[in-house]
Design a protein around this motif. Structure first.
Motif, mmCIF file in Angstrom:
data_model
loop_
_atom_site.group_PDB
_atom_site.id
_atom_site.type_symbol
_atom_site.label_atom_id
_atom_site.label_comp_id
_atom_site.label_asym_id
_atom_site.label_seq_id
_atom_site.Cartn_x
_atom_site.Cartn_y
_atom_site.Cartn_z
ATOM 1 N N VAL A 42 0.907 -1.135 -0.002
ATOM 2 C CA VAL A 42 -0.035 0.005 0.017
ATOM 3 C C VAL A 42 1.046 1.200 0.009
ATOM 4 C CG1 VAL A 42 -1.538 1.314 1.243
ATOM 5 C CG2 VAL A 42 -1.959 -1.125 0.903
ATOM 6 N N ASP A 43 1.898 1.366 0.750
ATOM 7 C CA ASP A 43 2.812 2.359 0.798
ATOM 8 C C ASP A 43 3.457 2.565 -0.706
ATOM 9 O OD1 ASP A 43 2.566 2.642 3.221
ATOM 10 O OD2 ASP A 43 4.567 1.880 4.206
ATOM 11 N N PHE A 44 4.061 1.475 -1.485
ATOM 12 C CA PHE A 44 4.435 1.626 -2.586
ATOM 13 C C PHE A 44 3.290 2.054 -3.695
ATOM 14 C CE2 PHE A 44 4.541 0.067 -6.896
ATOM 15 C CZ PHE A 44 5.620 0.190 -7.456
ATOM 16 N N ALA A 45 1.872 1.698 -3.506
ATOM 17 C CA ALA A 45 0.985 2.004 -4.597
ATOM 18 C C ALA A 45 0.780 3.534 -4.136
ATOM 19 C CB ALA A 45 -0.258 1.132 -4.149
ATOM 20 N N THR A 46 0.665 4.037 -3.003
ATOM 21 C CA THR A 46 0.342 5.458 -2.697
ATOM 22 C C THR A 46 1.454 6.244 -3.219
ATOM 23 O OG1 THR A 46 -0.381 4.943 -0.418
ATOM 24 C CG2 THR A 46 0.134 6.935 -0.690
ATOM 25 N N GLY A 47 2.526 5.904 -3.332
ATOM 26 C CA GLY A 47 3.751 6.761 -3.849
ATOM 27 C C GLY A 47 3.522 6.429 -5.517
ATOM 28 N N LEU A 48 3.152 5.441 -5.977
ATOM 29 C CA LEU A 48 2.929 5.384 -7.286
ATOM 30 C C LEU A 48 1.772 6.143 -7.776
ATOM 31 C CD1 LEU A 48 3.732 3.816 -9.734
ATOM 32 C CD2 LEU A 48 2.133 1.989 -9.150
ATOM 33 N N VAL A 49 0.679 6.285 -7.030
ATOM 34 C CA VAL A 49 -0.516 7.039 -7.390
ATOM 35 C C VAL A 49 -0.186 8.399 -7.249
ATOM 36 C CG1 VAL A 49 -2.797 7.659 -6.555
ATOM 37 C CG2 VAL A 49 -2.290 5.302 -7.154
ATOM 38 N N PHE A 50 0.558 8.998 -6.292
ATOM 39 C CA PHE A 50 0.806 10.231 -6.077
ATOM 40 C C PHE A 50 1.611 10.843 -7.183
ATOM 41 C CE2 PHE A 50 3.608 13.767 -4.430
ATOM 42 C CZ PHE A 50 2.359 14.769 -4.002
ATOM 43 N N GLY A 51 2.646 10.163 -7.437
ATOM 44 C CA GLY A 51 3.651 10.409 -8.460
ATOM 45 C C GLY A 51 3.144 10.498 -9.731
ATOM 46 N N ARG A 52 2.144 9.600 -10.087
ATOM 47 C CA ARG A 52 1.383 9.751 -11.422
ATOM 48 C C ARG A 52 0.090 10.707 -11.520
ATOM 49 N NH1 ARG A 52 4.324 7.582 -15.828
ATOM 50 N NH2 ARG A 52 2.142 6.944 -16.562
ATOM 51 N N GLY A 53 -0.250 11.134 -10.368
ATOM 52 C CA GLY A 53 -1.284 11.937 -10.311
ATOM 53 C C GLY A 53 -2.835 11.083 -10.486
ATOM 54 N N GLY A 54 -2.605 9.870 -9.957
ATOM 55 C CA GLY A 54 -3.766 9.070 -10.209
ATOM 56 C C GLY A 54 -4.652 9.088 -8.766
ATOM 57 N N ALA A 55 -5.274 7.961 -8.463
ATOM 58 C CA ALA A 55 -6.214 7.945 -7.428
ATOM 59 C C ALA A 55 -6.204 6.513 -6.829
ATOM 60 C CB ALA A 55 -7.998 8.133 -7.599
ATOM 61 N N LEU A 56 -6.368 6.359 -5.304
ATOM 62 C CA LEU A 56 -6.078 4.971 -4.817
ATOM 63 C C LEU A 56 -7.436 5.199 -3.866
ATOM 64 C CD1 LEU A 56 -4.593 2.528 -3.938
ATOM 65 C CD2 LEU A 56 -3.601 3.922 -2.077
#
Length: 68
Positions: A42-56
């Motif tokens: 989840v920590d990885f996914a949060t960073g990925l989403v934040f960096g790409r401007g997506g949503a989680l």
């Protein structure tokens, strides 16, 4: 299309990143993981989403939807 993934360990986080970066929404099912490994994913996914401007979105306790 939504890609559904059920990682068996933290090393499979690579697949989550692969599909997400290609613009495919990912349903990440972490029910098979320990709480510690699930938190790391989840920590990885949060960073990925934040960096790409997506949503989680949290769908259930260990079920997350990543949207590019």
């Amino acid at each position: 299309m939504v890609k559904s993934l059920r990682p068996q360990n933290y090393n499979e986080v690579l697949y989550v990143g692969h599909f997400f970066r290609k613009g495919v929404p990912v349903l990440m099912d972490l029910t098979d993981l320990t709480d510690g490994d699930a938190k790391r994913l989840v920590d990885f996914a949060t960073g990925l989403v934040f960096g790409r401007g997506g949503a989680l979105d949290r769908v259930d306790r260990k079920l997350f939807l990543l949207q590019p």
